[in-house]
Write a protein that holds these residues in place. Structure first.
Motif, PDB file in Angstrom:
ATOM      1  N   CYS A  61       0.840  -1.196   0.000  1.00 11.62           N
ATOM      2  CA  CYS A  61       0.000   0.000   0.000  1.00 11.62           C
ATOM      3  C   CYS A  61       0.874   1.244   0.000  1.00 11.62           C
ATOM      4  CB  CYS A  61      -0.875   0.028   1.248  1.00 11.62           C
ATOM      5  SG  CYS A  61      -1.862  -1.456   1.468  1.00 11.62           S
ATOM      6  N   ASP A  62       0.273   2.357  -0.415  1.00 10.33           N
ATOM      7  CA  ASP A  62       1.023   3.608  -0.431  1.00 10.33           C
ATOM      8  C   ASP A  62       0.938   4.287   0.943  1.00 10.33           C
ATOM      9  OD1 ASP A  62       2.736   5.351  -1.628  1.00 10.33           O
ATOM     10  OD2 ASP A  62       1.242   6.345  -2.895  1.00 10.33           O
ATOM     11  N   ILE A  63       1.688   5.372   1.057  1.00  3.45           N
ATOM     12  CA  ILE A  63       1.722   6.131   2.311  1.00  3.45           C
ATOM     13  C   ILE A  63       1.087   7.496   2.106  1.00  3.45           C
ATOM     14  CG2 ILE A  63       3.751   4.989   3.255  1.00  3.45           C
ATOM     15  CD1 ILE A  63       5.344   7.551   2.195  1.00  3.45           C
ATOM     16  N   ASP A  64       0.794   8.140   3.220  1.00  7.64           N
ATOM     17  CA  ASP A  64       0.394   9.540   3.189  1.00  7.64           C
ATOM     18  C   ASP A  64       1.675  10.360   2.966  1.00  7.64           C
ATOM     19  OD1 ASP A  64      -1.859  11.632   4.525  1.00  7.64           O
ATOM     20  OD2 ASP A  64       0.239  12.227   4.722  1.00  7.64           O
ATOM     21  N   PRO A  65       1.658  11.300   2.014  1.00  9.85           N
ATOM     22  CA  PRO A  65       2.909  12.008   1.700  1.00  9.85           C
ATOM     23  C   PRO A  65       3.402  12.920   2.825  1.00  9.85           C
ATOM     24  CG  PRO A  65       1.072  12.868   0.386  1.00  9.85           C
ATOM     25  CD  PRO A  65       0.557  11.675   1.108  1.00  9.85           C
ATOM     26  N   THR A  66       2.532  13.315   3.757  1.00 14.33           N
ATOM     27  CA  THR A  66       3.012  14.212   4.817  1.00 14.33           C
ATOM     28  C   THR A  66       3.457  13.465   6.072  1.00 14.33           C
ATOM     29  OG1 THR A  66       0.767  14.584   5.607  1.00 14.33           O
ATOM     30  CG2 THR A  66       1.640  16.181   4.052  1.00 14.33           C
ATOM     31  N   THR A  67       2.776  12.380   6.433  1.00 15.38           N
ATOM     32  CA  THR A  67       3.165  11.664   7.657  1.00 15.38           C
ATOM     33  C   THR A  67       4.087  10.484   7.374  1.00 15.38           C
ATOM     34  OG1 THR A  67       1.280  10.149   7.528  1.00 15.38           O
ATOM     35  CG2 THR A  67       0.952  12.204   8.764  1.00 15.38           C
ATOM     36  N   PHE A  68       4.170  10.058   6.120  1.00 11.41           N
ATOM     37  CA  PHE A  68       4.939   8.877   5.685  1.00 11.41           C
ATOM     38  C   PHE A  68       4.321   7.564   6.176  1.00 11.41           C
ATOM     39  CE2 PHE A  68       8.455  12.147   6.142  1.00 11.41           C
ATOM     40  CZ  PHE A  68       8.535  12.427   4.786  1.00 11.41           C
ATOM     41  N   ASN A  69       3.146   7.624   6.785  1.00 14.40           N
ATOM     42  CA  ASN A  69       2.509   6.403   7.290  1.00 14.40           C
ATOM     43  C   ASN A  69       1.421   5.895   6.341  1.00 14.40           C
ATOM     44  OD1 ASN A  69       3.909   5.732   9.633  1.00 14.40           O
ATOM     45  ND2 ASN A  69       2.801   7.248  10.861  1.00 14.40           N
ATOM     46  N   LEU A  70       1.062   4.629   6.522  1.00 16.76           N
ATOM     47  CA  LEU A  70       0.053   3.944   5.705  1.00 16.76           C
ATOM     48  C   LEU A  70      -1.140   4.846   5.372  1.00 16.76           C
ATOM     49  CD1 LEU A  70      -0.995   1.272   4.465  1.00 16.76           C
ATOM     50  CD2 LEU A  70      -1.878   0.675   6.731  1.00 16.76           C
ATOM     51  N   CYS A  71      -1.451   4.954   4.075  1.00 17.00           N
ATOM     52  CA  CYS A  71      -2.572   5.781   3.609  1.00 17.00           C
ATOM     53  C   CYS A  71      -3.854   4.948   3.627  1.00 17.00           C
ATOM     54  CB  CYS A  71      -2.284   6.281   2.193  1.00 17.00           C
ATOM     55  SG  CYS A  71      -3.724   6.981   1.376  1.00 17.00           S
ATOM     56  N   PRO A  72      -4.852   5.343   4.430  1.00 17.19           N
ATOM     57  CA  PRO A  72      -6.095   4.566   4.513  1.00 17.19           C
ATOM     58  C   PRO A  72      -6.791   4.384   3.168  1.00 17.19           C
ATOM     59  CG  PRO A  72      -5.983   6.159   6.304  1.00 17.19           C
ATOM     60  CD  PRO A  72      -4.853   6.483   5.383  1.00 17.19           C
ATOM     61  N   ASN A  73      -6.763   5.398   2.299  1.00 11.56           N
ATOM     62  CA  ASN A  73      -7.413   5.262   0.984  1.00 11.56           C
ATOM     63  C   ASN A  73      -6.714   4.208   0.142  1.00 11.56           C
ATOM     64  OD1 ASN A  73      -9.260   7.259   1.577  1.00 11.56           O
ATOM     65  ND2 ASN A  73      -7.932   8.883   0.786  1.00 11.56           N
ATOM     66  N   SER A  74      -5.389   4.205   0.198  1.00  7.62           N
ATOM     67  CA  SER A  74      -4.637   3.205  -0.548  1.00  7.62           C
ATOM     68  C   SER A  74      -4.922   1.813   0.012  1.00  7.62           C
ATOM     69  CB  SER A  74      -3.142   3.514  -0.477  1.00  7.62           C
ATOM     70  OG  SER A  74      -2.406   2.513  -1.130  1.00  7.62           O
ATOM     71  N   LEU A  75      -5.038   1.732   1.339  1.00  7.30           N
ATOM     72  CA  LEU A  75      -5.357   0.445   1.975  1.00  7.30           C
ATOM     73  C   LEU A  75      -6.699  -0.080   1.451  1.00  7.30           C
ATOM     74  CD1 LEU A  75      -4.962  -1.818   4.083  1.00  7.30           C
ATOM     75  CD2 LEU A  75      -5.891  -0.251   5.814  1.00  7.30           C
ATOM     76  N   SER A  76      -7.696   0.800   1.389  1.00 10.50           N
ATOM     77  CA  SER A  76      -9.018   0.372   0.891  1.00 10.50           C
ATOM     78  C   SER A  76      -8.920  -0.133  -0.547  1.00 10.50           C
ATOM     79  CB  SER A  76     -10.014   1.534   0.953  1.00 10.50           C
ATOM     80  OG  SER A  76     -10.342   1.799   2.295  1.00 10.50           O
ATOM     81  N   ARG A  77      -8.170   0.576  -1.377  1.00  8.10           N
ATOM     82  CA  ARG A  77      -8.020   0.136  -2.775  1.00  8.10           C
ATOM     83  C   ARG A  77      -7.306  -1.212  -2.837  1.00  8.10           C
ATOM     84  NH1 ARG A  77      -6.658   5.728  -3.692  1.00  8.10           N
ATOM     85  NH2 ARG A  77      -4.461   5.166  -3.485  1.00  8.10           N
ATOM     86  N   ALA A  78      -6.294  -1.378  -1.991  1.00  8.02           N
ATOM     87  CA  ALA A  78      -5.517  -2.620  -1.994  1.00  8.02           C
ATOM     88  C   ALA A  78      -6.362  -3.802  -1.529  1.00  8.02           C
ATOM     89  CB  ALA A  78      -4.274  -2.463  -1.119  1.00  8.02           C
ATOM     90  N   VAL A  79      -7.270  -3.541  -0.579  1.00  6.69           N
ATOM     91  CA  VAL A  79      -8.164  -4.608  -0.098  1.00  6.69           C
ATOM     92  C   VAL A  79      -9.062  -5.077  -1.240  1.00  6.69           C
ATOM     93  CG1 VAL A  79     -10.126  -5.100   1.433  1.00  6.69           C
ATOM     94  CG2 VAL A  79      -8.112  -3.905   2.334  1.00  6.69           C
ATOM     95  N   ALA A  80      -9.642  -4.105  -1.962  1.00  3.33           N
ATOM     96  CA  ALA A  80     -10.519  -4.460  -3.092  1.00  3.33           C
ATOM     97  C   ALA A  80      -9.725  -5.228  -4.152  1.00  3.33           C
ATOM     98  CB  ALA A  80     -11.129  -3.187  -3.692  1.00  3.33           C
ATOM     99  N   HIS A  81      -8.510  -4.778  -4.402  1.00  2.00           N
ATOM    100  CA  HIS A  81      -7.664  -5.444  -5.402  1.00  2.00           C
ATOM    101  C   HIS A  81      -7.335  -6.872  -4.969  1.00  2.00           C
ATOM    102  CE1 HIS A  81      -4.768  -6.083  -8.530  1.00  2.00           C
ATOM    103  NE2 HIS A  81      -3.794  -6.295  -7.653  1.00  2.00           N
ATOM    104  N   ALA A  82      -6.986  -7.042  -3.698  1.00  2.91           N
ATOM    105  CA  ALA A  82      -6.645  -8.379  -3.188  1.00  2.91           C
ATOM    106  C   ALA A  82      -7.816  -9.335  -3.403  1.00  2.91           C
ATOM    107  CB  ALA A  82      -6.270  -8.296  -1.706  1.00  2.91           C
ATOM    108  N   ARG A  83      -9.023  -8.866  -3.063  1.00  2.00           N
ATOM    109  CA  ARG A  83     -10.235  -9.678  -3.284  1.00  2.00           C
ATOM    110  C   ARG A  83     -10.381 -10.067  -4.751  1.00  2.00           C
ATOM    111  NH1 ARG A  83     -13.542  -7.155   0.655  1.00  2.00           N
ATOM    112  NH2 ARG A  83     -13.611  -8.629   2.386  1.00  2.00           N
TER     113      ARG A  83
END
Ligand SMILES: *Cc1c(COP(=O)(O)O)cnc(C)c1O
Length: 378
Positions: free
Chosen positions: A101-123
């Motif tokens: 998954c991608d990160i948030d560009p300001t905090t460098f931590n896991l991006c929740p939107n990217s996580l959601s997209r990755a979950v759908a993709h994994a499925r």
């Protein structure tokens, strides 16, 4: 100047560490001795965790977490791509697939939107979304409210990889009481480090804790020669626990010092270069103080100028996981991971430890400001 100076800390508590080591040498209980029990209790008290299970290192802590959660073939385990390899490294051996998954560009931590997209993709490729390995990168807690909501929505477990984040706080919750399981590392350069390898696992679940205590000692049942599950050998040495007891005693003070040093860097540099962002309600453990160069600023020039002044800097991390040989073939957020790639291209970390003295810090600031203004005019 040192990037992380462990010698000043040692001078502060050397007598107490020496005394602790002598006690271990005289009782001779080198494996799972009384200091291990004492340290686990002190850690639990420090962060408020119900159970602390120490182990051999931070990577094992993650691996034991995978084992105890029953991660298996067909599962997807979601990881940020901008992290130390261990976060994802523990996944393939279970038969599961790490999904980047991608990160948030300001905090460098896991991006929740990217996580959601990755979950759908994994499925969509036939994987079962099972676990999120969130990371408290550089000591800053991940965006847990949003990540927990996604975990709940999809029935996933949350592991907080807090190898760099022990001592941090997320909206009143300490590192160690976030996620189904949290993990940390006592690698010497981490905020709470020992004199070798060490790690710990945190959980509020009695059943998971009991299994973890068994898994770290070969899957033992009532004793080591009664094996009720396949485990491994992953214990924290008694000597390391003895050392950690004295380090934990001064850790709260060290965390306060880190806040002061980080704030001082930010005040002095924020007008010229991108300084770390700490969202409201969060407290970082400042494992790293990481800058990002702005468009038109050349990171290599800045690092070279600091090096010429005998000031060490390090790039964490020069290449995101999805671009590394061992990880290129794993699935990822279909939109791509542009923020992880940009971070790798532009970040660098400054000397940061609780004993960085003001004159050394001023020198770092002066060299950086001078080089940045020369870049602007040149
Ligand atoms: C250091 C680190 C680990 C691994 O810890 P070790 O004790 O070195 O095995 C895992 N995850 C992250 C994010 C780390 O920084």
């Amino acid at each position: 100047m040192q990037f992380i100076d462990l010698a000043v800390q040692q001078a502060r508590i050397k007598d107490r560490i020496d005394a602790r080591i002598q006690v271990v040498l005289s009782h001779g209980d080198y494996i799972m001795g009384p200091e291990v029990v004492e340290f686990e209790a002190m850690m639990a008290e420090f962060c408020g965790a119900r159970h602390v299970v120490s182990c051999a290192n931070g990577t094992d802590a993650l691996e034991l977490a995978m084992m105890v959660l029953g991660v298996r073939n067909g599962d997807a385990v979601f990881c940020p791509a901008f992290t130390f390899a261990a976060t994802a490294e523990v996944v393939p051996a279970t038969g599961a697939t790490p999904v980047m998954c991608d990160i948030d560009p300001t905090t460098f931590n896991l991006c929740p939107n990217s996580l959601s997209r990755a979950v759908a993709h994994a499925r969509s490729i036939g994987l079962r979304p099972a676990v999120v390995n969130a990371v408290d990168l550089f000591g800053l807690p991940a965006e847990y409210d949003a990540i927990e909501a996604i975990c709940t929505e999809h029935g996933m477990k949350l592991i907080a990889d807090s190898a760099q984040g022990f001592g941090s706080t997320y909206k009143g919750r300490n590192s160690g009481i976030i996620g189904d399981i949290a993990t940390t590392s006592f690698f010497p350069a981490k905020p709470l480090g020992c004199y070798g390898d060490g790690g710990a696992i945190f959980t509020g679940d009695d059943g998971l804790a009991e299994k973890l205590r068994s898994l770290r000692v070969h899957g033992k049942g009532s004793n080591k020669y009664d094996n009720i599950r396949i485990g491994r050998n992953s214990r924290l040495d008694t000597l390391q626990a003895a050392i950690l007891l004295e380090k934990l005693a001064i850790f709260a003070d060290e965390l306060d010092r880190r806040q002061v040093i980080a704030a001082r860097y930010t005040t002095a540099l924020a007008d010229m270069i991108d300084t770390p962002v700490v969202p409201k309600g969060l407290r970082s453990s400042w494992a790293q103080y990481t800058l990002r160069s702005r468009p038109g600023q050349d990171r290599a020039v800045l690092m070279a100028a600091l090096k010429d002044a005998d000031i060490p800097t390090v790039i964490y991390y020069p290449r995101p996981l999805h671009q590394q040989t061992a990880y290129v073939d794993f699935p990822r957020d279909p939109v791509g991971l542009p923020a992880s790639e940009a971070a790798s291209a532009h970040v660098f970390s400054l000397p940061m430890h609780p004993y960085l003295d003001t004159s050394d810090q001023d020198r770092v600031i002066d060299v950086l400001r001078l080089t940045l203004s020369a870049e602007k005019t040149g």
